[in-house]
Each structure stands twice: as structure tokens, then as C-alpha cells.
Design an enzyme around this catalytic site. Structure first.
Site, PDB file in Angstrom:
ATOM      1  N   LYS A   1      44.185  47.623  50.216  1.00 32.34           N
ATOM      2  CA  LYS A   1      42.507  48.730  49.207  1.00 32.34           C
ATOM      3  C   LYS A   1      42.624  50.011  50.396  1.00 32.34           C
ATOM      4  O   LYS A   1      42.276  51.103  49.775  1.00 32.34           O
ATOM      5  CB  LYS A   1      41.910  47.711  49.012  1.00 32.34           C
ATOM      6  CG  LYS A   1      41.853  46.854  47.395  1.00 32.34           C
ATOM      7  CD  LYS A   1      41.630  46.215  47.185  1.00 32.34           C
ATOM      8  CE  LYS A   1      41.759  44.972  46.121  1.00 32.34           C
ATOM      9  NZ  LYS A   1      42.790  44.895  45.247  1.00 32.34           N
TER      10      LYS A   1
ATOM     11  N   ASP B   1      32.917  38.884  50.458  1.00 31.90           N
ATOM     12  CA  ASP B   1      34.211  39.038  50.775  1.00 31.90           C
ATOM     13  C   ASP B   1      34.253  40.590  50.435  1.00 31.90           C
ATOM     14  O   ASP B   1      33.437  41.413  49.129  1.00 31.90           O
ATOM     15  CB  ASP B   1      34.692  39.272  49.093  1.00 31.90           C
ATOM     16  CG  ASP B   1      35.740  39.093  48.105  1.00 31.90           C
ATOM     17  OD1 ASP B   1      37.142  39.834  49.041  1.00 31.90           O
ATOM     18  OD2 ASP B   1      36.796  39.126  47.451  1.00 31.90           O
TER      19      ASP B   1
ATOM     20  N   TRP C   1      35.886  38.385  40.243  1.00 32.39           N
ATOM     21  CA  TRP C   1      35.846  38.202  41.535  1.00 32.39           C
ATOM     22  C   TRP C   1      35.075  37.088  42.687  1.00 32.39           C
ATOM     23  O   TRP C   1      35.548  36.130  42.636  1.00 32.39           O
ATOM     24  CB  TRP C   1      36.261  39.075  42.475  1.00 32.39           C
ATOM     25  CG  TRP C   1      37.740  40.156  42.300  1.00 32.39           C
ATOM     26  CD1 TRP C   1      37.849  41.064  41.755  1.00 32.39           C
ATOM     27  CD2 TRP C   1      39.027  39.659  42.481  1.00 32.39           C
ATOM     28  NE1 TRP C   1      39.090  41.370  41.561  1.00 32.39           N
ATOM     29  CE2 TRP C   1      39.755  40.332  41.987  1.00 32.39           C
ATOM     30  CE3 TRP C   1      39.449  38.274  43.134  1.00 32.39           C
ATOM     31  CZ2 TRP C   1      41.043  40.161  41.511  1.00 32.39           C
ATOM     32  CZ3 TRP C   1      41.185  37.949  42.718  1.00 32.39           C
ATOM     33  CH2 TRP C   1      42.434  39.241  42.156  1.00 32.39           C
TER      34      TRP C   1
HETATM   35  N1  PMP Z   1      38.668  40.085  45.963  1.00 29.39           N
HETATM   36  C1  PMP Z   1      38.590  40.795  45.836  1.00 29.39           C
HETATM   37  C2  PMP Z   1      36.736  41.799  45.903  1.00 29.39           C
HETATM   38  C3  PMP Z   1      39.257  41.883  45.040  1.00 29.39           C
HETATM   39  O1  PMP Z   1      39.579  43.165  44.501  1.00 29.39           O
HETATM   40  C4  PMP Z   1      41.157  41.566  45.172  1.00 29.39           C
HETATM   41  C5  PMP Z   1      41.861  42.140  45.087  1.00 29.39           C
HETATM   42  N2  PMP Z   1      41.410  42.939  43.550  1.00 29.39           N
HETATM   43  C6  PMP Z   1      40.815  40.062  45.973  1.00 29.39           C
HETATM   44  C7  PMP Z   1      39.638  39.635  46.138  1.00 29.39           C
HETATM   45  C8  PMP Z   1      42.129  38.999  45.744  1.00 29.39           C
HETATM   46  O2  PMP Z   1      43.450  39.892  46.673  1.00 29.39           O
HETATM   47  P1  PMP Z   1      44.658  39.292  47.630  1.00 29.39           P
HETATM   48  O3  PMP Z   1      45.537  39.885  46.254  1.00 29.39           O
HETATM   49  O4  PMP Z   1      44.682  40.188  48.401  1.00 29.39           O
HETATM   50  O5  PMP Z   1      44.305  37.963  47.568  1.00 29.39           O
END
Ligand code: PMP
Length: 369
Positions: A204, A180, A114
Site C-alpha cells: 500500500k 496492524d 480487518w
Molecule cells: N490488514 C489490513 C489493515 C489490510 O488493509 C489488509 C489488506 N487490505 C490486510 C491486513 C491483509 O493484507 P494481506 O493481503 O497482505 O494479507
């Protein structure tokens, strides 16, 4: 209806299926019931999904949600809470657009999948310097990060959902920290003296997809690139109390109920304790398997929310996943770019699910080891 016999109660499948999906966390039963109630049409009341965002009722809902979040995390007054659309992926672009303040250089810690997604997006708007990189499940200490003080901010991913790697204490650094926290906001106490901006998609630990929470230090507002769309401009949304356009009303309702549930169930300390207890029990089972299972992340960085592991014999992974699914334990396949097995212990996960999973993990090793 006859009560279940004791064999049913003991079987992992008694209340299954239990999903351990990383993509979205389960809502606790009480929250799901409240939500169903809020959506039921009743004489003289507008059902939750249709409440106009311009109404006093919606304003109250949003104010209560923010107040609850502030109480839970102890958010200081000089931070603004923004409610936005677009998920965490949109924040990958909005952090550089809002914080770069005309500077070219932005710093990123590459701790996994990520982080790299965030970096790739930032590189469209700024010059990205990688200040530290995870290798073999280890990450250099913050004192060894190669951080240039000219960087507009330094971005970290507090919990790498795909890799099972979680940062402990937030680093004390000389540039604003952008975090994040999509998979661990509300699962750990936060030291706001270290944070410039923290963001998380809601699906989440604090609700369902559609709502993104951004907690930003007030002095960082007003640094946006002029081409930033207005609805994506932190200062403009702060000015408009996050109602510059129609907010995700139903997702806000879910987060309102989810935060109330979190407060009623002991708040952040209880959530942090539950995450430590659940992951601790799983890691103990993995470590106690005599090498049947292996965890690729250094002990200090093991995620309490998304433990990832491998089977020493990779040919057994498919069988593990199939047998788990047959026992009602689903969505355990590792991220496609990482492989192996991944478990997700978001706040709404039921303790019965955790117990069923650990007993399956131990039993599988006994039978196949
Ligand atoms: N950052 C992290 C740490 C994630 O786990 C996720 C999704 N699993 C995201 C960003 C992306 O999130 P979204 O699908 O809401 O764009």
C-alpha cells in the site's frame, strides 16, 4: 506530438485512469522508472529480480532499506526490523504464535473488518478477549477498554482499510501493543514508546506485495510457541537477519526505491501532511454537499488514508461508480462487506488524481442532487 489542448488538461480523464484501489497503492512515476531500469539486463550486472540473496549486493540492498526505514520512522535501537513473507494476513497468526509466551489470553480491539480477520486467526491459537468494539463509526477511548493485565498483548488495527476508521494517538497501555499498520505505516509519525510490535504488508505505502515489514521490540523476541515454523519465528529471523530462507528480492528492491523516494520527498512529516490535506479536501467536499453524501465514521476517527462514504440515496451509488469509471476514476467501490464508496490515498497517489476525484465528487452532487 502536439501539446494537449486546455480542455484536455482540465478534464479528469486527461491523465486517467486513476486507480483509488484499497488493495495496493500506485508507485510514483520516478519509482516505476527506477524499477524498470533496475530490471533491464545490462552487461556485467545481474538484473534486480535475479540478484542472489546470498550476495553482497543483496545484503547491501536490504541494509540500505532497513536504514532508510529506521531514519524515516525514527525506529529506536532496541527494536528489530524483520522482512518477512506472507502478507499481513500471515501476521494475524504470527503475532499470537510469537508473542503469547505460553499465555492463553490475548486482547483485541474490534475496530472493523480487518480487526475481525486478525481475531479469527488468533482464536485458533489463543483465547481472544475483545476489549473494545466500534459501533456506528465510534470507538471507546482507551481509558474505557476492558483490558485484562494478564493478556500477552493487545492488538489494534491503526487504520481500518475497509471501514475508513483510523485511530489517532496510539494508546498507552500496560501490555505490549501489537499494531496492524498495513494501510498507514509511513503515513504518520509513530511513538515507539507505545509499541511492542508493528507490522505492515508492503503493497500500500511502501512497495508491492510479497514483502511484509515487522518492527518488534527486542525484549519480545524468544516467546514463540514451540510449534511455530522456523521461518515464521521472529527470533529466528532476527538472528538470521531475515535471510533464514530466500527473501522476496524483487519486492525488497521496490521497497528500497520507494523508501528512498519517501525520504527525497520530505519524509514522514510530508507524507502525513499530504494525507491530511488530501482527505481534508475530500471530507470538506462531502460535508459541504448538503447531505448528498454521508460519512459513517465519527469526525475524530475519519481515516486520512481510506475515506469511506455513502450517497444519501443508495440507488445513486451504482451510477456514481459508473460515471466515475467513465471519467477515468476507478476502483472506488466500497469493500464488499461494507458497501458505499471508498477512496484510497496511499503515499504514491498523484495529487492530480486527488484533484480530479474531488472535482468529480462535487460535480456529481451538483448534477444529481
Ligand atoms: N490488514 C489490513 C489493515 C489490510 O488493509 C489488509 C489488506 N487490505 C490486510 C491486513 C491483509 O493484507 P494481506 O493481503 O497482505 O494479507
Amino acid at each position: 506530438m502536439a501539446p494537449p489542448c486546455s480542455a484536455d488538461v482540465m478534464s479528469p480523464a486527461a491523465h486517467a485512469p486513476y486507480s483509488f484501489s484499497a488493495a495496493a497503492g500506485p508507485l510514483p512515476a520516478e519509482v516505476a522508472a527506477e524499477l524498470a531500469e533496475a530490471c533491464r539486463p545490462r552487461r556485467g550486472e545481474i538484473p534486480a529480480p535475479c540478484v542472489p540473496f546470498t550476495s553482497a549486493a543483496y545484503r547491501r540492498l536490504q541494509e540500505e532499506t532497513e536504514a532508510s526505514l529506521r531514519r524515516l520512522l525514527g525506529i529506536p535501537q532496541h527494536f528489530r526490523v524483520l522482512f518477512m513473507h506472507g502478507g499481513a494476513s500471515t501476521q494475524f497468526a504470527l503475532v499470537p504464535l510469537n508473542l503469547a509466551n505460553g499465555r492463553r489470553l490475548v486482547a483485541y480491539v474490534d475496530s472493523g473488518h480487518w480487526s475481525r480477520r486478525a481475531m479469527a486467526e488468533a482464536a485458533r491459537y489463543a483465547e481472544v478477549a475483545v476489549v473494545a468494539q466500534a459501533r456506528d463509526g465510534m470507538l471507546p477511548e482507551p481509558s474505557r477498554w476492558r483490558l485484562d493485565p494478564r493478556a500477552a498483548y493487545c492488538h489494534i488495527t491503526t487504520n481500518e482499510t475497509a471501514d475508513g476508521l483510523q485511530l489517532g494517538e496510539l494508546p498507552a497501555i500496560d501490555v505490549p501493543l501489537a499494531a496492524d499498520m498495513s494501510s498507514d505505516l509511513l503515513t504518520r509519525p509513530l511513538d515507539f514508546s507505545r509499541i511492542g510490535v508493528a507490522y505492515a504488508a508492503a503493497q500500500k505505502n511502501l512497495g508491492v506485495a510479497g514483502l511484509t515489514v515487522v518492527i518488534v521490540r527486542e525484549d519480545l523476541l524468544g516467546r514463540a510457541h514451540p510449534a511455530t515454523p522456523r521461518v515464521m519465528n521472529y527470533a529466528a529471523q532476527a538472528e538470521a537477519d531475515s535471510r533464514l530462507n530466500t527473501p522476496p528480492v524483487l519486492a525488497m528492491t521496490v521497497t528500497h526505491r520507494m523508501l528512498r523516494w519517501t525520504e527525497a520527498n520530505g519524509g514522514i512529516d510530508a507524507m502525513a501532511h499530504a494525507a491530511a490535506r488530501r482527505s481534508g479536501a475530500l471530507y470538506a467536499a462531502l460535508d459541504g454537499s448538503g447531505g448528498f453524501y454521508r460519512c459513517p465514521v465519527a469526525t475524530l476517527l475519519r481515516s486520512r488514508i481510506n475515506p469511506c462514504f455513502r450517497l444519501a440515496d443508495p440507488d445513486l451509488t451504482e451510477r456514481f461508480l459508473e460515471e466515475a469509471a467513465a471519467a477515468g476514476l476507478t476502483d472506488l467501490r466500497g469493500h464488499p462487506q461494507v458497501g458505499g464508496v471508498r477512496v484510497s490515498f496511499y503515499n504514491g497517489v498523484d495529487d492530480a488524481a486527488v484533484a480530479a476525484l474531488i472535482s468529480f465528487v462535487e460535480d456529481f452532487a451538483r448534477r444529481r442532487g
